[in-house]
Design a protein around this motif. Structure first.
Motif, short mmCIF file in Angstrom:
data_model
loop_
_atom_site.label_atom_id
_atom_site.label_comp_id
_atom_site.label_asym_id
_atom_site.label_seq_id
_atom_site.Cartn_x
_atom_site.Cartn_y
_atom_site.Cartn_z
N ASP A 61 7.97 -59.85 37.65
CA ASP A 61 8.56 -61.06 37.07
C ASP A 61 7.51 -61.98 36.46
O ASP A 61 7.74 -62.58 35.41
N TRP B 156 11.66 -54.63 39.73
CA TRP B 156 11.37 -55.63 38.70
C TRP B 156 10.73 -56.88 39.27
O TRP B 156 9.94 -57.54 38.59
N GLU B 157 11.11 -57.21 40.48
CA GLU B 157 10.63 -58.49 41.00
C GLU B 157 9.11 -58.54 41.08
O GLU B 157 8.51 -59.60 41.02
N PHE C 53 13.51 -48.93 40.23
CA PHE C 53 12.77 -50.05 39.66
C PHE C 53 12.45 -51.07 40.73
O PHE C 53 13.15 -51.22 41.70
N LEU D 76 8.72 -57.04 24.80
CA LEU D 76 8.63 -57.18 26.26
C LEU D 76 8.38 -55.83 26.92
O LEU D 76 7.53 -55.70 27.82
N ALA D 77 9.14 -54.83 26.50
CA ALA D 77 8.99 -53.51 27.11
C ALA D 77 7.60 -52.95 26.84
O ALA D 77 6.94 -52.43 27.76
N GLY E 142 13.49 -41.92 36.57
CA GLY E 142 14.60 -42.12 37.47
C GLY E 142 14.22 -42.74 38.79
O GLY E 142 15.08 -43.03 39.62
N ILE F 287 7.34 -63.30 27.96
CA ILE F 287 8.39 -64.09 27.29
C ILE F 287 7.78 -65.34 26.66
O ILE F 287 8.13 -65.73 25.54
N LEU G 133 6.47 -60.54 33.23
CA LEU G 133 7.56 -60.66 32.27
C LEU G 133 7.64 -62.10 31.76
O LEU G 133 7.80 -62.34 30.56
N LYS G 134 7.49 -63.03 32.66
CA LYS G 134 7.54 -64.44 32.28
C LYS G 134 6.44 -64.75 31.27
O LYS G 134 6.66 -65.43 30.26
N GLY H 119 20.23 -63.36 27.52
CA GLY H 119 19.91 -62.93 28.88
C GLY H 119 20.30 -63.92 29.96
O GLY H 119 20.65 -63.53 31.07
N VAL H 120 20.23 -65.21 29.63
CA VAL H 120 20.53 -66.23 30.65
C VAL H 120 21.94 -66.77 30.48
O VAL H 120 22.70 -66.85 31.45
N TRP I 186 12.29 -43.33 31.73
CA TRP I 186 11.48 -43.20 32.93
C TRP I 186 12.02 -42.06 33.75
O TRP I 186 13.01 -41.41 33.40
N LEU J 65 5.12 -52.07 29.78
CA LEU J 65 4.81 -50.66 29.99
C LEU J 65 3.42 -50.29 29.49
O LEU J 65 2.93 -49.20 29.76
#
Lengths: 310, 201
Positions: B119, B115-116, B113, B172-173, B110, B126, B122-123, B141-142, B108, B177
């Motif tokens: 989420d 991310w929140e 980010f 996921l990416a 720069g 997943i 992303l969830k 990850g967890v 990317w 993206l």
């Protein structure tokens, strides 16, 4: 990280393993050299680190339901109580945990021998049971499991595990209405098809019914073991609110073979708050859970004498 | 180890065991069944002895041991329920022999980010992953486990763990993206996820 999967690491794997701090020194040196030539790839590593953090944030905040924790603690307490009398009687020195747990299972089985069913029945129930016995010819005698003190097997530990499971599952389904979602039939006539589908054998309604019990519902269950299983429930007609559970499990292989044919086994007695009986017939294991031990006895006698042919 | 200590240790990890069971089953009721089976198995005499052996040789603590049982209980149920058309063993064999994906992580420009903001997406991504990918993602990850620890829990080669992690992360990416809103929310721009040379314009 060891060599398998790492020696021939491509760039993608190198960057991701670098982000995970999983590189060996030579691999780390290789990555550092790569980053000197491609400084923007540090951003890729950072992306991976942030992706990991995001996964942790999204997947992480989950706690076990308090009720589940309480049930587990109660189960552990029950095993501890089962262990304690034998520990006091046997030795003052603490036995290894594995031995004490084994003793707990043995103690559980001993309880099945401790009190004669016939001596504990009310006259009316005794007469009923005797009549059933006479009617069917008295071919089988109810026998309780007899575990020799030096002969405890994994099967018996498994039996104890199942007794706890079916007893707890019976209670859960009574206490927690949401558990009843698993029951997908409410007519006894639908039970044969359900059993055929799940345990591979059809049992006629007549062979499932029992005097004084009214079929309530049934559905798939997950009794510990390899064979698939079904949970059927019956209401006790004379005792509103009282439910009896019958679990039927396919015997998938020898690890599921728990009972000697023609015998019923009292796995828990009603002085533990519920009675659990088990027996096997025609490639199926049966586990009956009720508050009243005498009912379990009567039901299992009838089933033991007339095993279903599937 | 005495009984109380064993129970205390085992129950200390109940949340982690339940979390793993829930991510595998994606069903709270089934997760509870799995957890109860896990603890029932953990208290079998042979299992306790197995744990004591494992602890004594330094190959794993209570948490890893319970994760191993959770993994085994879940996949036993998967096999039993025949929920999957493909045998677990066949899938593992396929995964084991597959080469590691060669796509690098996305680049990317720069920008910071956020991310929140993604989420939720992303969830969802997943949850769409295969069980095997979601499981390894959770342990990595967890639970913060190393590749080797994950390999021991799952009973697979470390290369398989890497392969599953790479595939899971790439999925996921790509999922994130490939969505223009997500790219915007992440603060990404002018990225090129498919390029291996930095991908910047």
């Amino acid at each position: 990280m060891n060599s398998d999967g790492a020696n021939d690491m491509n760039l993608a794997a190198l960057l991701r393993a670098g982000a995970d701090d999983e590189l060996q020194p030579d691999q780390k040196a290789h990555l550092d050299a790569h980053l000197r030539d491609h400084p923007r790839d540090t951003d890729r590593i950072e992306f991976e680190r942030q992706l990991k953090e995001a996964c942790g944030r999204v997947m992480g905040p989950i706690s076990a339901p308090p009720a589940l924790r309480e049930r587990l603690i109660a189960s552990l307490d029950r095993i501890a109580q089962d262990n304690s009398p034998r520990q006091e009687a046997s030795s003052t020195a603490p036995a290894p945990e594995s031995v004490r747990l084994a003793q707990g299972v043995e103690s559980l089985s001993e309880q099945t021998r401790r009190q004669s069913f016939w001596n504990r029945m009310t006259p009316a129930v005794r007469a009923l049971a005797a009549a059933i016995l006479l009617l069917v010819g008295g071919l089988f005698l109810l026998q309780v499991v007899n575990v020799g003190s030096g002969n405890l097997s994994l099967a018996q530990a498994h039996m104890s595990e199942i007794a706890t499971f079916v007893g707890d599952e019976h209670d859960r389904c009574v206490i927690d209405p949401s558990r009843a979602a698993k029951f997908n039939i409410s007519e006894l006539d639908a039970a044969p098809a359900l059993l055929e589908e799940i345990v591979g054998k059809s049992i006629s309604p007549a062979n499932l019914a029992f005097g004084g019990l009214a079929f309530r519902d049934g559905g798939r269950c997950h009794v510990p073991g390899k064979g698939d299983s079904v949970h059927l429930r019956f209401d006790v007609v004379d005792q509103p609110g009282e439910t009896v559970s019958l679990f039927i499990q396919r015997v998938a292989d020898e690890s599921d073979e728990l009972f000697e044919s023609g015998k019923s086994y009292e796995l828990q007695s009603d002085n533990q708050g519920r009675a659990v009986f088990g027996w096997a017939a025609d490639g199926l294991n049966y586990f009956l859970v009720a508050k009243d031990e005498a009912l379990c006895e009567s039901y299992s006698i009838e089933r033991g004498l007339t095993p279903n042919a599937g | 180890m005495d009984r109380q200590e064993f129970e205390r240790l085992a129950l200390e990890h109940l949340d982690a065991v339940y979390r793993m069971a829930l991510h595998l089953t994606r069903n709270p009721e089934q997760a509870e069944d799995v957890v109860q089976d896990v603890y029932a198995r953990a208290l079998r005499p042979r299992a306790v002895a197995s744990f004591e052996d494992r602890s004594s040789d330094g190959t794993g603590g209570m948490r890893s041991w319970l994760f191993t049982i959770t993994h085994n209980v879940f996949y036993s149920k998967v096999k039993k329920d025949k929920r999957r058309p493909q045998a677990v063993g066949e899938f593992f064999a396929e995964a084991d022999s597959a080469p590691l994906p060669d796509e690098p992580p996305p680049a990317w420009d720069g920008a910071a980010f956020d991310w929140e903001h993604v989420d939720g997406r992303l969830k969802s991504a997943i949850e769409d992953l295969k069980d095997e990918f979601r499981e390894v993602l959770l342990l990595w990850g967890v639970e913060g486990l190393k590749y080797r620890e994950i390999a021991e829990i799952l009973g697979v080669p470390i290369g398989t763990v890497m392969s599953r992690l790479h595939r899971a992360r790439k999925i996921l990416a790509d999922g994130l993206l490939g969505d223009t809103d997500t790219v915007r929310d992440l603060g990404l721009s002018r990225f090129d996820a498919s390029s291996g040379n930095g991908g910047m314009e």
